[in-house]
Design a protein around this motif. Sequence first.
Motif, PDB file in Angstrom:
ATOM      1  N   GLY A   1     -11.839 -50.782 -30.419  1.00  0.00           N
ATOM      2  CA  GLY A   1     -12.349 -52.233 -30.243  1.00  0.00           C
ATOM      3  C   GLY A   1     -11.791 -52.918 -28.933  1.00  0.00           C
ATOM      4  O   GLY A   1     -12.504 -53.278 -28.114  1.00  0.00           O
ATOM      5  N   LEU A   2     -10.487 -53.149 -29.094  1.00  0.00           N
ATOM      6  CA  LEU A   2      -9.871 -53.753 -28.021  1.00  0.00           C
ATOM      7  C   LEU A   2      -9.722 -53.318 -26.571  1.00  0.00           C
ATOM      8  O   LEU A   2      -9.800 -53.534 -25.715  1.00  0.00           O
ATOM      9  CB  LEU A   2      -8.353 -54.022 -28.582  1.00  0.00           C
ATOM     10  CG  LEU A   2      -8.321 -54.962 -29.648  1.00  0.00           C
ATOM     11  CD1 LEU A   2      -6.916 -55.401 -30.229  1.00  0.00           C
ATOM     12  CD2 LEU A   2      -8.903 -56.404 -29.484  1.00  0.00           C
ATOM     13  N   LEU A   3      -9.516 -51.794 -26.786  1.00  0.00           N
ATOM     14  CA  LEU A   3      -9.759 -50.959 -25.703  1.00  0.00           C
ATOM     15  C   LEU A   3     -10.982 -51.092 -24.931  1.00  0.00           C
ATOM     16  O   LEU A   3     -11.245 -51.172 -23.721  1.00  0.00           O
ATOM     17  CB  LEU A   3      -9.746 -49.542 -25.799  1.00  0.00           C
ATOM     18  CG  LEU A   3      -8.088 -48.931 -26.320  1.00  0.00           C
ATOM     19  CD1 LEU A   3      -8.252 -47.541 -26.440  1.00  0.00           C
ATOM     20  CD2 LEU A   3      -7.364 -49.305 -25.153  1.00  0.00           C
ATOM     21  N   SER A   4     -12.339 -51.214 -25.656  1.00  0.00           N
ATOM     22  CA  SER A   4     -13.373 -51.576 -25.188  1.00  0.00           C
ATOM     23  C   SER A   4     -13.401 -52.723 -24.438  1.00  0.00           C
ATOM     24  O   SER A   4     -14.413 -52.862 -23.246  1.00  0.00           O
ATOM     25  CB  SER A   4     -14.718 -51.327 -26.322  1.00  0.00           C
ATOM     26  OG  SER A   4     -15.111 -52.078 -26.347  1.00  0.00           O
ATOM     27  N   ILE A   5     -12.867 -53.610 -25.066  1.00  0.00           N
ATOM     28  CA  ILE A   5     -12.894 -55.035 -24.153  1.00  0.00           C
ATOM     29  C   ILE A   5     -12.059 -55.147 -22.936  1.00  0.00           C
ATOM     30  O   ILE A   5     -12.531 -55.521 -22.091  1.00  0.00           O
ATOM     31  CB  ILE A   5     -12.431 -56.258 -25.435  1.00  0.00           C
ATOM     32  CG1 ILE A   5     -13.339 -56.684 -26.427  1.00  0.00           C
ATOM     33  CG2 ILE A   5     -12.004 -57.692 -24.440  1.00  0.00           C
ATOM     34  CD1 ILE A   5     -12.489 -57.301 -27.644  1.00  0.00           C
ATOM     35  N   VAL A   6     -11.096 -54.310 -23.056  1.00  0.00           N
ATOM     36  CA  VAL A   6     -10.116 -54.048 -21.805  1.00  0.00           C
ATOM     37  C   VAL A   6     -11.107 -53.425 -20.639  1.00  0.00           C
ATOM     38  O   VAL A   6     -11.043 -53.928 -19.492  1.00  0.00           O
ATOM     39  CB  VAL A   6      -8.740 -53.238 -21.933  1.00  0.00           C
ATOM     40  CG1 VAL A   6      -8.049 -53.068 -20.866  1.00  0.00           C
ATOM     41  CG2 VAL A   6      -7.883 -54.060 -22.951  1.00  0.00           C
ATOM     42  N   GLU A   7     -11.662 -52.344 -21.113  1.00  0.00           N
ATOM     43  CA  GLU A   7     -12.538 -51.484 -20.046  1.00  0.00           C
ATOM     44  C   GLU A   7     -13.784 -52.415 -19.427  1.00  0.00           C
ATOM     45  O   GLU A   7     -14.221 -52.479 -18.282  1.00  0.00           O
ATOM     46  CB  GLU A   7     -12.552 -50.303 -20.527  1.00  0.00           C
ATOM     47  CG  GLU A   7     -11.383 -49.536 -20.653  1.00  0.00           C
ATOM     48  CD  GLU A   7     -11.526 -48.186 -21.278  1.00  0.00           C
ATOM     49  OE1 GLU A   7     -12.818 -47.912 -21.905  1.00  0.00           O
ATOM     50  OE2 GLU A   7     -10.707 -47.335 -21.358  1.00  0.00           O
ATOM     51  N   SER A   8     -14.769 -52.948 -20.707  1.00  0.00           N
ATOM     52  CA  SER A   8     -15.727 -53.502 -20.173  1.00  0.00           C
ATOM     53  C   SER A   8     -15.856 -54.895 -19.769  1.00  0.00           C
ATOM     54  O   SER A   8     -16.385 -55.464 -18.646  1.00  0.00           O
ATOM     55  CB  SER A   8     -16.901 -53.458 -21.494  1.00  0.00           C
ATOM     56  OG  SER A   8     -16.381 -54.197 -22.422  1.00  0.00           O
ATOM     57  N   GLU A   9     -15.006 -55.942 -20.613  1.00  0.00           N
ATOM     58  CA  GLU A   9     -15.078 -57.206 -20.043  1.00  0.00           C
ATOM     59  C   GLU A   9     -13.955 -57.577 -19.094  1.00  0.00           C
ATOM     60  O   GLU A   9     -14.159 -58.407 -18.121  1.00  0.00           O
ATOM     61  CB  GLU A   9     -14.824 -58.236 -21.496  1.00  0.00           C
ATOM     62  CG  GLU A   9     -15.910 -58.136 -22.428  1.00  0.00           C
ATOM     63  CD  GLU A   9     -15.520 -58.883 -23.464  1.00  0.00           C
ATOM     64  OE1 GLU A   9     -14.999 -60.088 -23.465  1.00  0.00           O
ATOM     65  OE2 GLU A   9     -16.048 -58.740 -24.631  1.00  0.00           O
TER      66      GLU A   9
ATOM     67  N   GLU B   1     -12.409 -55.324 -17.099  1.00  0.00           N
ATOM     68  CA  GLU B   1     -12.523 -54.119 -16.231  1.00  0.00           C
ATOM     69  C   GLU B   1     -11.119 -53.900 -15.538  1.00  0.00           C
ATOM     70  O   GLU B   1     -11.150 -53.798 -14.339  1.00  0.00           O
ATOM     71  CB  GLU B   1     -13.540 -54.903 -14.948  1.00  0.00           C
ATOM     72  CG  GLU B   1     -14.872 -55.010 -15.293  1.00  0.00           C
ATOM     73  CD  GLU B   1     -15.881 -55.712 -14.362  1.00  0.00           C
ATOM     74  OE1 GLU B   1     -15.229 -56.044 -13.414  1.00  0.00           O
ATOM     75  OE2 GLU B   1     -16.982 -55.858 -14.612  1.00  0.00           O
ATOM     76  N   LEU B   2     -10.254 -53.606 -16.515  1.00  0.00           N
ATOM     77  CA  LEU B   2      -8.830 -53.027 -16.215  1.00  0.00           C
ATOM     78  C   LEU B   2      -8.795 -51.650 -16.812  1.00  0.00           C
ATOM     79  O   LEU B   2      -9.319 -51.404 -17.639  1.00  0.00           O
ATOM     80  CB  LEU B   2      -7.932 -54.098 -16.765  1.00  0.00           C
ATOM     81  CG  LEU B   2      -7.969 -55.545 -16.216  1.00  0.00           C
ATOM     82  CD1 LEU B   2      -7.215 -56.318 -16.749  1.00  0.00           C
ATOM     83  CD2 LEU B   2      -7.219 -55.322 -14.628  1.00  0.00           C
TER      84      LEU B   2
ATOM     85  N   ASP C   1     -12.007 -64.767 -17.664  1.00  0.00           N
ATOM     86  CA  ASP C   1     -12.063 -63.660 -18.787  1.00  0.00           C
ATOM     87  C   ASP C   1     -10.519 -63.311 -19.153  1.00  0.00           C
ATOM     88  O   ASP C   1     -10.099 -62.950 -20.313  1.00  0.00           O
ATOM     89  CB  ASP C   1     -12.387 -62.432 -18.584  1.00  0.00           C
ATOM     90  CG  ASP C   1     -13.988 -62.611 -18.383  1.00  0.00           C
ATOM     91  OD1 ASP C   1     -14.667 -63.594 -19.159  1.00  0.00           O
ATOM     92  OD2 ASP C   1     -14.808 -61.556 -17.738  1.00  0.00           O
ATOM     93  N   ARG C   2      -9.762 -63.493 -18.017  1.00  0.00           N
ATOM     94  CA  ARG C   2      -8.190 -63.058 -18.216  1.00  0.00           C
ATOM     95  C   ARG C   2      -7.382 -63.851 -17.325  1.00  0.00           C
ATOM     96  O   ARG C   2      -7.739 -64.530 -16.448  1.00  0.00           O
ATOM     97  CB  ARG C   2      -8.004 -61.497 -17.729  1.00  0.00           C
ATOM     98  CG  ARG C   2      -8.393 -61.396 -16.504  1.00  0.00           C
ATOM     99  CD  ARG C   2      -8.000 -60.104 -15.969  1.00  0.00           C
ATOM    100  NE  ARG C   2      -8.126 -59.751 -14.500  1.00  0.00           N
ATOM    101  CZ  ARG C   2      -8.874 -58.749 -13.788  1.00  0.00           C
ATOM    102  NH1 ARG C   2      -9.695 -58.273 -14.571  1.00  0.00           N
ATOM    103  NH2 ARG C   2      -8.854 -58.916 -12.623  1.00  0.00           N
ATOM    104  N   LEU C   3      -6.056 -64.074 -17.670  1.00  0.00           N
ATOM    105  CA  LEU C   3      -4.854 -64.664 -17.194  1.00  0.00           C
ATOM    106  C   LEU C   3      -3.818 -63.672 -17.184  1.00  0.00           C
ATOM    107  O   LEU C   3      -3.483 -63.212 -18.183  1.00  0.00           O
ATOM    108  CB  LEU C   3      -4.809 -65.736 -18.007  1.00  0.00           C
ATOM    109  CG  LEU C   3      -3.594 -66.837 -17.396  1.00  0.00           C
ATOM    110  CD1 LEU C   3      -4.110 -67.464 -15.935  1.00  0.00           C
ATOM    111  CD2 LEU C   3      -3.392 -67.867 -18.467  1.00  0.00           C
TER     112      LEU C   3
END
Length: 116
Positions: free
Chosen positions: A25-33, A35-36, A85-87
Amino acid sequence: MKMFVEPEDIYLHTTAVDFRKSINGLLSIVESELELDAFSGALFIFCNKKQDKLKLLYWDKTGFALWYKRLEKHRFKWPKMHELDRLRLSEQQLQWLLGGYDVIGHSTLNYKASGL
């Protein structure tokens, strides 16, 4: 914090996540939200809504590792930057976050004269 890897980059996901999510689930956030690339060797930090739990996710060249921390009292000093989305953090900022300090710190002041 002692880890088995030296992360190339450290990214903080600024919005709260559902802590029922595990590695996939966290991998999907990394890739979709965010975009890393999750396989880049970066460390990704996630927080729950109450800001008393952290999950750190990273690729250690053989698989994904998930590190979990729960505070018994107080909350993490989570940045209030919902427009991002990220810092990106430094290793020192990661240590500050885990130690309970504000990772953003003070904003830069620009003066043209001292006023004296």
